[in-house]
Design an enzyme around this catalytic site. Structure first.
Site, PDB file in Angstrom:
ATOM      1  N   HIS A   1      23.781 -34.577  60.317  1.00 26.67           N
ATOM      2  CA  HIS A   1      23.904 -35.212  59.011  1.00 26.67           C
ATOM      3  C   HIS A   1      25.278 -35.880  58.859  1.00 26.67           C
ATOM      4  CE1 HIS A   1      20.653 -32.202  57.753  1.00 26.67           C
ATOM      5  NE2 HIS A   1      20.102 -33.401  57.659  1.00 26.67           N
TER       6      HIS A   1
ATOM      7  N   HIS B   1      24.117 -30.184  58.908  1.00 25.25           N
ATOM      8  CA  HIS B   1      24.624 -29.982  60.273  1.00 25.25           C
ATOM      9  C   HIS B   1      25.336 -31.230  60.788  1.00 25.25           C
ATOM     10  CE1 HIS B   1      21.099 -32.267  61.370  1.00 25.25           C
ATOM     11  NE2 HIS B   1      20.315 -31.360  60.788  1.00 25.25           N
TER      12      HIS B   1
ATOM     13  N   LYS C   1      19.227 -26.345  52.663  1.00 22.82           N
ATOM     14  CA  LYS C   1      19.324 -26.114  54.110  1.00 22.82           C
ATOM     15  C   LYS C   1      20.710 -26.502  54.603  1.00 22.82           C
ATOM     16  CE  LYS C   1      14.490 -26.656  55.385  1.00 22.82           C
ATOM     17  NZ  LYS C   1      13.634 -27.411  56.291  1.00 22.82           N
TER      18      LYS C   1
HETATM   19  N1  ARG Z   1      16.057 -35.137  55.696  1.00 21.79           N
HETATM   20  C1  ARG Z   1      15.770 -35.497  57.053  1.00 21.79           C
HETATM   21  C2  ARG Z   1      16.412 -34.504  58.008  1.00 21.79           C
HETATM   22  O1  ARG Z   1      17.338 -33.817  57.654  1.00 21.79           O
HETATM   23  C3  ARG Z   1      16.246 -36.883  57.410  1.00 21.79           C
HETATM   24  C4  ARG Z   1      15.564 -37.986  56.667  1.00 21.79           C
HETATM   25  C5  ARG Z   1      15.535 -39.239  57.445  1.00 21.79           C
HETATM   26  N2  ARG Z   1      14.967 -40.334  56.743  1.00 21.79           N
HETATM   27  C6  ARG Z   1      13.678 -40.609  56.583  1.00 21.79           C
HETATM   28  N3  ARG Z   1      13.337 -41.641  55.881  1.00 21.79           N
HETATM   29  N4  ARG Z   1      12.735 -39.845  57.134  1.00 21.79           N
HETATM   30  O2  ARG Z   1      16.016 -34.415  59.149  1.00 21.79           O
END
Ligand code: ARG
Length: 579
Positions: free
Chosen positions: A144, A141, A138
């Protein structure tokens, strides 16, 4: 160092009140410098003394502070004590100030500020920081990117303050999207393209298969089938999934390196998938898992215990969700790393998710749930590159480097650089970080390349420029500042004093950043330092001054450079020596 002076003041107060010195330390702070005149150096807050019980609340404030001011004896360090609006002001001997501070910076550059008394309570812990956490195939963005640089700052700060830091990247590497990606790859994928440009290819396949699946039911069926195979542990499907994951991690490692970021562990949702059944089992045993009419499994997280708010942890078909994996991950991390505190860094849209997560952990009687924190940041609008909307981290870095290189091309010093691309990259990245760290991290902001890369104003370019200029000053005097001795008598002018007074606040600023997990206090401190250095540069020449004066000034500039460079390092900025 600031704590030397705080101690001196605290010693006097301790003598008067009969309390331990330590009681007074937090009530004493360095006064922010004024651009106009040289004011006092430290202040004592009487309110703080009232709130920690040293002084009684009643009585006339003015009389009280005046009496206190008379009781304190000036000595060789404290030259003057005067009542002020909030308590007392102290003026310290400027020769001792210059000598103590610059000597310490010279002898222990890395320890300056971070080993202060004030920060004693903030060290010796094991802190797990989870940040960045992109999703495979994905978009990477702006959110991140923010998570990456904020999490890196928090990790750097915690480590500098003497904590053991575990940096974890929690990849989005499981879920139905891998059904689609797997099915899509079998139709549209190419191993060649995967080798050439993995992130781009996975993204393209994912986008295209999503589009096709909208109108093609067989793709949806294939996706469900592929994900089912994954969940059942089918070897061939897992092998493909693992290949996607491995390649992605390798790519990310390379790009994070450009940013100066590293992780101790690349974890991810997939790691904890298998444990979700145990979590559900445990919740059931503890009587926490409730069944709704729709058949979903939920946990009551309301304070009244009346289901007025609850978290869904199981779908009606029995499968687990994002939050279930997070519960499993948290329990597992506690067991593996036995952290004292855990910090999650994501945008504020996940605030409710983390509130639910922490509530579930609390309901499960995990006392450390109280030491979990979610650091939530705001949204960035309008971040785009020549390729359009931001899809990959690398594009942002390339764009910053490219634009910076163009800007630098117009400057006459660029031709002296050994590696202009590398300098442009470092300066470009600092510009991104500075733009991001300026305000409260909860705030949203609009991204504009022109503003970010300006050399005027409080930008990363200005920070780097100041650092490079200080380095060039040191180079011209080849090694003058390495000479340990200097005469502090030559540093009694207004500009020198302002810089020294400002440096006194460094440990307090770090303390505030640590309390609030906000970089802006440190950034603003460094910006002010750069402005003070700019004025000092103009008014305090080194070249052409008598040797003793030049030597003292060099020490001052060297001290300023050390703090600037340490502070930039904490923010995640690599200082450049030339630009
Ligand atoms: N991968 C998730 C996203 O892009 C963020 C993860 C955040 N951390 C967690 N422990 N849920 O939105």
């Amino acid at each position: 160092m600031a704590c030397f002076f705080r101690r001196k003041i605290a010693a006097q107060l301790s003598r008067i009140f009969g309390h331990k010195e330590d009681v007074f330390i937090p009530a004493i702070s360095a006064i922010p410098v004024s651009r106009k005149q040289v004011g006092p150096d430290f202040q004592l807050s009487v309110n703080d003394l009232v709130s920690n019980g040293v002084l009684s609340a009643g009585g006339d404030f003015k009389t009280k502070t005046e009496l206190l001011a008379r009781q304190i004896q000036p000595d060789e360090v404290i030259e003057d004590i005067a009542p002020s609006r909030g308590g007392l002001h102290f003026r310290i001997n400027k020769i001792i100030l210059a000598k103590t501070l610059l000597k310490q910076l010279h002898e222990d550059p890395g320890g300056f500020g971070v080993r202060s008394d004030l920060l004693r309570g903030t060290s010796g812990k094991r802190t797990l920081v989870e940040f960045s956490s992109p999703n495979i195939a994905k978009k990477f963005h702006a959110g991140h990117l923010r998570s990456t640089i904020i999490g890196n700052f928090i990790s750097n700060l915690k480590a500098a303050l003497g904590n053991e830091v575990i940096r974890v990247n929690y990849l989005g590497d499981w879920g139905m999207q891998f059904g689609l990606l797997g099915a899509g790859f079998q139709r549209l994928g190419s191993q060649d393209k995967l080798r050439q440009n993995a992130l781009q290819h996975l993204f393209d396949v994912y986008v295209q298969v999503n589009r096709e699946a909208e109108s093609d039911g067989t793709i949806q069926e294939e996706a469900r089938q592929f994900f089912r195979l994954l969940e059942q542990g089918d070897e061939r499907s897992l092998l493909l999934w693992k290949q996607f994951r491995d390649i992605t991690v390798e790519e990310y490692k390379r790009i994070y390196k450009r940013l100066g970021v590293h992780f101790d562990h690349y974890s991810g949702e997939s790691f904890h998938q298998a444990m979700t059944q145990d979590v559900l089992h445990q919740l059931k045993q503890q009587g926490l898992l409730k069944r709704t009419q729709k058949g979903t499994g939920v946990v009551d997280i309301s304070s009244a215990g009346d289901m007025s708010s609850y978290a869904t942890v199981q779908r009606s078909d029995g499968t687990s969700l994002y939050i279930t994996r997070d519960v499993a991950a948290a329990l597992d991390r506690k067991e593996k790393y036995d952290f004292d505190e855990m910090i999650y860094v994501t945008d504020k849209s996940q605030e409710n998710h983390f509130h639910q997560l922490f509530s579930i952990l609390q309901a499960m009687q995990q006392p450390w749930a109280q030491r979990c924190r979610h650091v939530a940041f705001g949204l960035v609008q309008g971040m785009s590159t020549r390729r359009g909307e931001v899809v990959f981290l690398e594009d942002i870095l390339d764009e910053a480097r490219h634009r910076m290189l163009t800007n630098m091309g117009n400057s006459k010093t660029t031709k002296d650089l050994d590696d202009p691309e590398d300098t442009a990259e470092k300066v470009g990245i600092s510009a991104l970080i500075v733009q991001d760290f300026k305000g409260p991290i909860r705030s949203d902001y609009r991204f504009e390349w022109e503003r970010v890369l300006q050399s005027q104003g409080d930008t990363g370019v200005f920070l780097q420029y100041t650092h490079a200029r200080l380095c060039s000053l040191m180079r011209m005097q080849d090694g003058g500042a390495e000479e340990a001795n200097f005469d502090p008598e030559h540093l009694l002018d207004k500009r020198s004093t302002q810089i020294l007074q400002h440096l006194l606040r460094y440990d307090e600023v770090l303390h505030q950043c640590d309390q609030e997990l906000q970089p802006r206090y440190l950034l603003n401190f460094l910006m002010t330092l750069c402005h003070l250095v700019a004025s000092a540069h103009k008014e305090l020449p080194v070249k052409g001054s008598p040797p003793a004066v030049a030597q003292a000034r060099l020490h001052l500039f060297a001290g300023a450079r050390t703090v600037l460079s340490n502070g930039m390092g904490l923010l995640g900025i690599t200082p450049v020596n030339k630009m």
